[in-house]
Scaffold this active site. Sequence first.
Site, short mmCIF file in Angstrom:
data_model
loop_
_atom_site.label_atom_id
_atom_site.label_comp_id
_atom_site.label_asym_id
_atom_site.label_seq_id
_atom_site.Cartn_x
_atom_site.Cartn_y
_atom_site.Cartn_z
N VAL A 115 10.63 6.70 8.69
CA VAL A 115 10.65 6.41 10.12
C VAL A 115 11.89 5.60 10.54
O VAL A 115 12.13 5.44 11.74
CB VAL A 115 9.37 5.69 10.60
CG1 VAL A 115 8.15 6.59 10.48
CG2 VAL A 115 9.15 4.37 9.86
N ALA B 25 7.19 -4.55 4.86
CA ALA B 25 8.04 -5.76 4.82
C ALA B 25 8.34 -6.01 3.35
O ALA B 25 7.56 -5.63 2.47
CB ALA B 25 7.31 -6.95 5.42
N TYR C 153 1.30 -13.78 5.85
CA TYR C 153 1.51 -12.52 6.59
C TYR C 153 2.91 -12.53 7.24
O TYR C 153 3.54 -11.50 7.42
CB TYR C 153 0.40 -12.31 7.63
CG TYR C 153 0.21 -10.85 7.99
CD1 TYR C 153 -0.17 -9.91 7.04
CD2 TYR C 153 0.43 -10.40 9.29
CE1 TYR C 153 -0.34 -8.58 7.36
CE2 TYR C 153 0.26 -9.08 9.63
CZ TYR C 153 -0.12 -8.17 8.66
OH TYR C 153 -0.28 -6.84 9.00
N LYS D 246 3.72 -7.06 13.91
CA LYS D 246 2.47 -6.60 14.54
C LYS D 246 2.40 -7.06 16.00
O LYS D 246 1.88 -6.34 16.86
CB LYS D 246 1.25 -7.11 13.78
CG LYS D 246 1.05 -6.46 12.40
CD LYS D 246 0.94 -4.95 12.45
CE LYS D 246 0.52 -4.36 11.10
NZ LYS D 246 0.72 -2.90 11.03
N THR E 258 -5.47 -1.82 -0.04
CA THR E 258 -4.65 -0.60 -0.12
C THR E 258 -3.34 -0.97 -0.81
O THR E 258 -3.10 -2.13 -1.14
CB THR E 258 -4.32 -0.08 1.29
OG1 THR E 258 -3.59 -1.11 1.98
CG2 THR E 258 -5.56 0.29 2.07
P1 NAD Z 1 -0.74 2.12 2.72
O1 NAD Z 1 0.24 1.53 1.77
O2 NAD Z 1 -1.68 3.12 2.19
O3 NAD Z 1 0.01 2.73 3.99
C1 NAD Z 1 1.26 2.27 4.47
C2 NAD Z 1 2.11 3.49 4.70
O4 NAD Z 1 3.36 3.14 5.31
C3 NAD Z 1 2.44 4.22 3.39
O5 NAD Z 1 2.00 5.56 3.46
C4 NAD Z 1 3.95 4.16 3.32
O6 NAD Z 1 4.52 5.32 2.73
C5 NAD Z 1 4.30 4.06 4.81
N1 NAD Z 1 5.67 3.62 5.03
C6 NAD Z 1 6.25 2.45 4.64
N2 NAD Z 1 7.56 2.46 4.97
C7 NAD Z 1 7.80 3.66 5.59
C8 NAD Z 1 8.96 4.27 6.16
N3 NAD Z 1 10.15 3.66 6.17
N4 NAD Z 1 8.83 5.51 6.71
C9 NAD Z 1 7.64 6.15 6.70
N5 NAD Z 1 6.51 5.63 6.19
C10 NAD Z 1 6.61 4.40 5.62
O7 NAD Z 1 -1.53 0.86 3.33
P2 NAD Z 1 -2.55 0.74 4.55
O8 NAD Z 1 -3.22 -0.57 4.34
O9 NAD Z 1 -3.36 1.97 4.69
O10 NAD Z 1 -1.58 0.56 5.80
C11 NAD Z 1 -1.64 1.36 6.97
C12 NAD Z 1 -1.51 0.53 8.22
O11 NAD Z 1 -2.68 -0.27 8.36
C13 NAD Z 1 -0.32 -0.43 8.24
O12 NAD Z 1 0.21 -0.46 9.55
C14 NAD Z 1 -0.97 -1.76 7.91
O13 NAD Z 1 -0.23 -2.87 8.38
C15 NAD Z 1 -2.26 -1.58 8.68
N6 NAD Z 1 -3.32 -2.55 8.33
C16 NAD Z 1 -3.75 -2.64 7.03
C17 NAD Z 1 -4.73 -3.57 6.72
C18 NAD Z 1 -5.20 -3.72 5.31
O14 NAD Z 1 -5.83 -4.73 4.99
N7 NAD Z 1 -4.94 -2.78 4.42
C19 NAD Z 1 -5.29 -4.38 7.71
C20 NAD Z 1 -4.85 -4.25 9.03
C21 NAD Z 1 -3.85 -3.32 9.32
#
Ligand code: NAD
Length: 259
Positions: free
Chosen positions: A66, A97, A159, A166, A197
Amino acid sequence: MAGRFEGKQALVLGVANQRSIAWAIAKRLADEGAAVAFTYQGERIEKNVRDLAASVSSPLVTECDVRSDDDVARVFSEVSDTFGGGLDILVHSVAFAAAEDLEGRFVDTPRDRFWMAVDISAYSLVACSRAAEPLMEARGGGSIVTMTYLGGERAVPHYNVMGVAKATLDASVRYLAWDLGFKNIRVNAISAGPVRTLAARSIAGFTTMQTMFEERAPLHRQIESDDCGAAAAYLLSDDAANVSGTTLYVDAGYHAMGM
Ligand code: NAD
């Protein structure tokens, strides 16, 4: 009974493996009838994503970093070719990050890594929404969901720069909702509690976060990525036809607490 997403066309960004929140959302969409296209970032996870996508008969799996305008333009052109010029649903579940910025002090974040986190985790929603706009307009409207976290509203130790990203993402949701609402495109966020995750593993003290969460959240239990899948399916469906610019908390009530 026909699924809520029968005949709908979706693009999901952010699947890395089967624990990804994006996968839980994609699975729901596919189970309820949507055709789901996927992107993956980097060869390292390509096979994982291709295998998962094949299990829901996905018509398109393509690479997208992205940070690259060229990648974003190519992906939406491929989506347009695959889906006959239209898109109903966009799931943005991407964040990054540097690991060293998720353990030390926020005040020490260097300029380049600050902007990298904001670029990947927040600006990407703006870029993808802009690219999705004409495809959604061609379908008479659409729905976009992104993933956020309470660390954008309150200071959560460790964080750090991701919290700043965020906060930018949360504000972007509101401004995008205003701009795109004229075209019947809705934009919402899900604020999830901690889910173990790949991305979560790079946050220092994640286990402590989960322990405190269970102690303090009104429901005293962990959340699962499938809880996010269910909430996203609601926001992405016609059941939420008049819901836009909002954040839905899937956190066992944690955000409501003051201590
Ligand atoms: P995840 O690691 O499975 O997903 C993160 C994704 O971001 C991965 O598929 C990774 O390939 C992608 N990514 C990173 N850099 C990228 C780039 N330059 N171009 C394209 N894709 C890129 O982990 P997740 O926990 O499923 O995270 C998904 C979303 O949920 C994130 O926005 C995360 O901040 C948010 N989130 C997660 C939690 C948690 O506790 N896991 C809580 C709240 C929010």
